[in-house]
Motif scaffolding. Structure first.
Motif, PDB file in Angstrom:
ATOM      1  N   ILE A 104      -1.859  -0.597  -6.856  1.00 12.32           N
ATOM      2  CA  ILE A 104      -0.581  -0.536  -7.577  1.00 12.32           C
ATOM      3  C   ILE A 104      -0.064  -1.930  -7.891  1.00 12.32           C
ATOM      4  O   ILE A 104       0.505  -2.173  -8.973  1.00 12.32           O
ATOM      5  CB  ILE A 104       0.465   0.260  -6.759  1.00 12.32           C
ATOM      6  N   GLU A 105      -0.258  -2.871  -6.994  1.00 13.48           N
ATOM      7  CA  GLU A 105       0.173  -4.255  -7.238  1.00 13.48           C
ATOM      8  C   GLU A 105      -0.522  -4.840  -8.466  1.00 13.48           C
ATOM      9  O   GLU A 105       0.105  -5.508  -9.294  1.00 13.48           O
ATOM     10  CB  GLU A 105      -0.113  -5.121  -6.012  1.00 13.48           C
ATOM     11  N   GLU A 148       0.923  -3.003 -11.566  1.00 16.16           N
ATOM     12  CA  GLU A 148       2.293  -3.419 -11.870  1.00 16.16           C
ATOM     13  C   GLU A 148       2.323  -4.817 -12.478  1.00 16.16           C
ATOM     14  O   GLU A 148       2.992  -5.062 -13.489  1.00 16.16           O
ATOM     15  CB  GLU A 148       3.148  -3.378 -10.601  1.00 16.16           C
ATOM     16  N   LYS A 149       1.613  -5.739 -11.869  1.00 12.84           N
ATOM     17  CA  LYS A 149       1.573  -7.127 -12.369  1.00 12.84           C
ATOM     18  C   LYS A 149       0.997  -7.179 -13.785  1.00 12.84           C
ATOM     19  O   LYS A 149       1.555  -7.843 -14.664  1.00 12.84           O
ATOM     20  CB  LYS A 149       0.727  -7.988 -11.427  1.00 12.84           C
ATOM     21  N   TYR A 151       0.798  -4.758 -16.015  1.00 14.52           N
ATOM     22  CA  TYR A 151       1.669  -4.074 -16.966  1.00 14.52           C
ATOM     23  C   TYR A 151       2.827  -4.972 -17.375  1.00 14.52           C
ATOM     24  O   TYR A 151       3.186  -5.038 -18.567  1.00 14.52           O
ATOM     25  CB  TYR A 151       2.192  -2.769 -16.365  1.00 14.52           C
ATOM     26  N   LYS A 152       3.413  -5.678 -16.409  1.00 10.99           N
ATOM     27  CA  LYS A 152       4.530  -6.584 -16.703  1.00 10.99           C
ATOM     28  C   LYS A 152       4.093  -7.734 -17.609  1.00 10.99           C
ATOM     29  O   LYS A 152       4.911  -8.291 -18.346  1.00 10.99           O
ATOM     30  CB  LYS A 152       5.124  -7.119 -15.403  1.00 10.99           C
ATOM     31  N   GLU A 166       3.409   6.546  -7.577  1.00 13.21           N
ATOM     32  CA  GLU A 166       3.840   5.157  -7.389  1.00 13.21           C
ATOM     33  C   GLU A 166       4.219   4.526  -8.729  1.00 13.21           C
ATOM     34  O   GLU A 166       5.205   3.784  -8.811  1.00 13.21           O
ATOM     35  CB  GLU A 166       2.734   4.339  -6.715  1.00 13.21           C
ATOM     36  N   LEU A 167       3.445   4.807  -9.759  1.00 16.39           N
ATOM     37  CA  LEU A 167       3.757   4.238 -11.071  1.00 16.39           C
ATOM     38  C   LEU A 167       5.098   4.748 -11.584  1.00 16.39           C
ATOM     39  O   LEU A 167       5.850   4.007 -12.238  1.00 16.39           O
ATOM     40  CB  LEU A 167       2.653   4.579 -12.076  1.00 16.39           C
ATOM     41  N   PHE A 184       8.004   2.760 -10.493  1.00 15.27           N
ATOM     42  CA  PHE A 184       8.195   1.506 -11.225  1.00 15.27           C
ATOM     43  C   PHE A 184       8.432   1.733 -12.714  1.00 15.27           C
ATOM     44  O   PHE A 184       8.440   0.789 -13.500  1.00 15.27           O
ATOM     45  CB  PHE A 184       6.973   0.596 -11.038  1.00 15.27           C
ATOM     46  N   ASN A 185       8.612   3.011 -13.093  1.00 13.94           N
ATOM     47  CA  ASN A 185       8.823   3.374 -14.501  1.00 13.94           C
ATOM     48  C   ASN A 185       7.690   2.871 -15.399  1.00 13.94           C
ATOM     49  O   ASN A 185       7.927   2.411 -16.525  1.00 13.94           O
ATOM     50  CB  ASN A 185      10.174   2.837 -14.999  1.00 13.94           C
ATOM     51  N   ILE A 186       6.481   2.943 -14.888  1.00 12.60           N
ATOM     52  CA  ILE A 186       5.308   2.537 -15.658  1.00 12.60           C
ATOM     53  C   ILE A 186       4.676   3.791 -16.264  1.00 12.60           C
ATOM     54  O   ILE A 186       4.250   4.691 -15.537  1.00 12.60           O
ATOM     55  CB  ILE A 186       4.282   1.805 -14.765  1.00 12.60           C
ATOM     56  N   TYR A 191       2.003   6.355 -18.016  1.00 19.00           N
ATOM     57  CA  TYR A 191       0.562   6.512 -17.830  1.00 19.00           C
ATOM     58  C   TYR A 191       0.085   7.780 -18.536  1.00 19.00           C
ATOM     59  O   TYR A 191       0.863   8.678 -18.832  1.00 19.00           O
ATOM     60  CB  TYR A 191       0.204   6.577 -16.343  1.00 19.00           C
TER      61      TYR A 191
END
Length: 258
Positions: free
Chosen positions: A65-66, A69-70, A72-73, A98-99, A102-104, A106
C-alpha cells in the motif's frame, strides 16, 4: 489510461493468456507490483522503459500500500498484477479496502483462472449433462482455516465437479476427506503449473492419485480437479440437438411440421 490503480489478472502462466485489456494497461504502467514466481516475467517485455517493478512475494500488505500510495500521489500509473483471476484467492479485498481509506480509485481487470486452465490442460469440461452442472471451487484447510460448513467432506458429498486450490502439498489429507465425502472411488487429476512450459498433468482415481503425485514430486503450484466429469459416460447437450428448438434455431420436428 486514467489515473486509477489497476488490479489485473495475469492468467495462469502462459503470458498470452492475459486479456488484451490487461496487457494494454500493463504496457502503459509506470509502477508494477507483481505476485512473485506465480506471474511470468515475460509480461514485462513490452512494458515501457524505466518502469518500476516490485515483487510482492517479499512485501507485507503495508509495504504494498505504501508503494501504491506514493506512486499515485506522484501521478504514476500503478498496476497490481496478480496470478490467474484476482477475485479467486487473490487477497485483493484487503488491498482495495486500504486504498479506499486513502481515497485512491481502483479498477479490477479479470483474468483466466488456473482452474479453467487446468481443465483445458487435460481437455475436460466441468459441466456435462446428467453428470454435473455445478462447479465447486475450494481448498483444504492449512494455515488458513476453512469454515466448518465448507469442509471438504461436506462439499464432496454433493457430487459436483470440484477444483481445489492451494492443497496439493496435503494430498493425503485431501484424498482422505474426498473419500469420506464421495463415498466411492472417483476420478481425480492434478495439474501443476497449467499453461506454463513445464506443465505437468497426472490423472488417476482417489485410490492411486496420492502415489502418482508423490512419484512426480508435485508439491506446489498445482490444481486438483475431482469428479466424474474427468472420466464418464454423459448425455449430449440439447443445445445442438437437431430436435431441440430455441430462439435462434427451429428443431427438426418443428421444421418438418411447417
Amino acid at each position: 489510461m486514467k489515473n486509477v490503480v489497476y488490479f489485473i489478472g495475469a492468467g495462469p502462466g502462459d503470458p498470452d493468456l492475459i486479456t488484451v485489456k490487461g496487457r494494454n494497461i500493463l504496457m502503459e504502467a509506470d509502477v508494477i507490483i507483481y505476485a512473485g514466481s506465480l506471474v511470468s516475467k515475460e509480461h514485462f517485455k513490452n512494458c515501457k522503459e524505466g518502469v518500476e517493478i516490485h515483487n510482492s512475494a517479499s512485501m507485507t500488505l503495508n509495504e504494498v500500500i505504501e508503494v501504491i500510495e506514493k506512486s499515485y500521489k506522484e501521478n504514476k500509473k500503478v498496476v497490481r498484477l496478480h496470478t490467474g483471476d484476482p477475485a479467486i484467492y487473490g487477497a485483493i479485498k484487503e488491498q482495495m479496502d486500504e486504498l479506499e481509506k486513502f481515497n485512491i480509485p481502483y479498477e479490477v481487470v479479470p483474468g483466466v483462472s488456473s482452474f479453467t486452465a487446468a481443465a483445458s490442460a487435460i481437455k475436460r469440461e466441468f459441466t456435462l449433462p446428467n453428470v454435473s452442472q455445478t462447479v465447486i471451487l475450494t481448498r483444504v484447510e492449512g494455515r488458513t482455516p476453512v469454515p466448518e460448513k465448507e469442509s471438504l467432506e461436506k462439499l464432496a458429498s454433493i457430487g459436483a465437479s470440484m477444483a481445489l486450490f492451494l492443497s496439493v502439498s496435503m494430498i493425503d489429507k485431501v484424498v482422505e476427506k474426498l473419500k469420506k465425502g464421495y463415498g466411492r472411488n472417483v476420478p481425480i487429476a492434478v495439474i501443476q503449473r497449467a499453461t506454463w512450459e513445464d506443465q505437468k498433468c497426472v490423472i488417476g482415481t482417489l485410490d492411486d492419485i496420492a502415489e502418482k503425485v508423490k512419484k512426480e514430486n508435485i508439491t506446489k503450484t498445482a490444481q486438483i480437479l475431482v469428479g466424474d466429469f474427468i472420466d464418464c459416460e454423459y448425455n449430449k447437450s440439447l443445445l445442438y440437438d437437431e430436435g431441440f428448438s430455441h430462439m435462434f434455431r427451429k428443431g427438426k420436428d418443428e421444421d418438418s411440421s411447417n
